[in-house]
Scaffold this motif. Structure first.
Motif, PDB file in Angstrom:
ATOM      1  N   ALA A   1     -11.126  94.440  66.421  1.00 52.22           N
ATOM      2  CA  ALA A   1     -10.131  95.207  65.660  1.00 52.22           C
ATOM      3  C   ALA A   1     -10.766  96.156  64.657  1.00 52.22           C
ATOM      4  O   ALA A   1     -11.652  95.757  63.893  1.00 52.22           O
ATOM      5  N   PRO A   2     -10.324  97.406  64.624  1.00 44.02           N
ATOM      6  CA  PRO A   2     -10.777  98.318  63.566  1.00 44.02           C
ATOM      7  C   PRO A   2     -10.248  97.856  62.216  1.00 44.02           C
ATOM      8  O   PRO A   2      -9.265  97.117  62.137  1.00 44.02           O
ATOM      9  N   GLU A   3     -10.894  98.281  61.148  1.00 44.12           N
ATOM     10  CA  GLU A   3     -10.532  97.819  59.806  1.00 44.12           C
ATOM     11  C   GLU A   3      -9.077  98.129  59.452  1.00 44.12           C
ATOM     12  O   GLU A   3      -8.447  97.404  58.684  1.00 44.12           O
ATOM     13  N   SER A   4      -8.550  99.207  60.022  1.00 42.70           N
ATOM     14  CA  SER A   4      -7.195  99.626  59.662  1.00 42.70           C
ATOM     15  C   SER A   4      -6.107  98.817  60.373  1.00 42.70           C
ATOM     16  O   SER A   4      -4.926  98.947  60.052  1.00 42.70           O
TER      17      SER A   4
ATOM     18  N   ARG B   1      -0.016  99.162  68.323  1.00 42.39           N
ATOM     19  CA  ARG B   1       0.128  98.816  66.903  1.00 42.39           C
ATOM     20  C   ARG B   1       1.614  98.784  66.565  1.00 42.39           C
ATOM     21  O   ARG B   1       2.257  99.824  66.635  1.00 42.39           O
TER      22      ARG B   1
ATOM     23  N   LEU C   1     -10.037  89.657  66.317  1.00 39.09           N
ATOM     24  CA  LEU C   1     -10.798  89.960  65.112  1.00 39.09           C
ATOM     25  C   LEU C   1     -12.093  90.683  65.435  1.00 39.09           C
ATOM     26  O   LEU C   1     -12.519  91.585  64.710  1.00 39.09           O
TER      27      LEU C   1
END
Length: 215
Positions: free
Chosen positions: A76-79, A129, A73
């Motif tokens: 991590a990038p928002e996406s 991802r 968390l």
């Protein structure tokens, strides 16, 4: 079959001793996308080694999973869509099993090395991802006793360092996957120092999202 098909009491005991050890030694780390530096993973202050009647340290495994999730968390990038808590619990449990001394011994014997890995350190790495998690283990290894320098124990070293990469810990197919490894020649006498130097490469691996760059 495989490493994660059955849960080993001795492997969980090895994990519990490591997890509850001196946090300042940073023997267990986690590196996720977006983190500039690895996060030290250790038992909360005051927690010892509460193994249940079945030999499984459930409290420690829950804390391990929570810290892995917190690290993911944090960077991590928002996406990025993060896995569920259940996935982090699976990763923690499988990583704990992969830290067992028997895993290192089995690897060493399969390569005709001395059975004991020296100055072992671990880092849970996630990349890609969706996120994939693996455990990367560092340790000194030797083919013969004459290659071991210093007193046997915490300070013993050799001219050879093994990097041992687990199967993907959050994959249902991981039980059939083999560990990957590479052995390097080194002048370092401290695995901690070797690992610090190696973090330059590990960060590039995480940024590129490609495990192959480790080997």
């Amino acid at each position: 079959g495989g490493l994660f098909a059955s849960e080993s009491r001795s492997a969980f005991g090895d994990f519990a001793r490591l997890f509850c050890g001196d946090a300042s030694s940073a023997s267990l780390l986690c590196l996720c996308p977006g983190l500039e530096a690895p996060k030290v993973i250790s038992a909360p202050y005051g927690v010892t080694e509460p193994l249940g009647d079945d030999g499984i340290p459930e409290e420690l495994l829950r804390s391990f999973a929570e810290q892995l999730e917190d690290a993911a968390l944090l960077g991590a990038p928002e996406s990025m869509v993060l896995p569920s808590r259940e996935v982090f619990e699976t990763v923690a449990r499988r990583a704990a099993l992969a830290m067992g001394a028997a895993v290192g011994s089995a690897f060493a014997l399969s390569r005709q090395l001395l059975p004991e890995l020296l100055q072992t350190r671990h880092i849970v790495i996630s990349l890609g991802r969706p996120l994939e998690f693996r455990l990367l283990t560092y340790a000194f290894v030797a083919e013969m006793p004459s290659q071991v320098q210093g007193n046997l124990g915490e300070d013993a070293s050799t001219p050879f360092v093994a990097r041992l990469l687990s199967p993907v810990l959050n994959s249902d197919q991981c039980a059939g996957e083999n560990f990957r490894y590479v052995v390097s020649v080194t002048k370092e006498q401290s695995i901690a120092q070797f690992q610090r130097r190696d973090l330059v490469l590990v960060r590039k691996v995480v940024a590129a999202g490609q495990w192959s760059r480790l080997f």
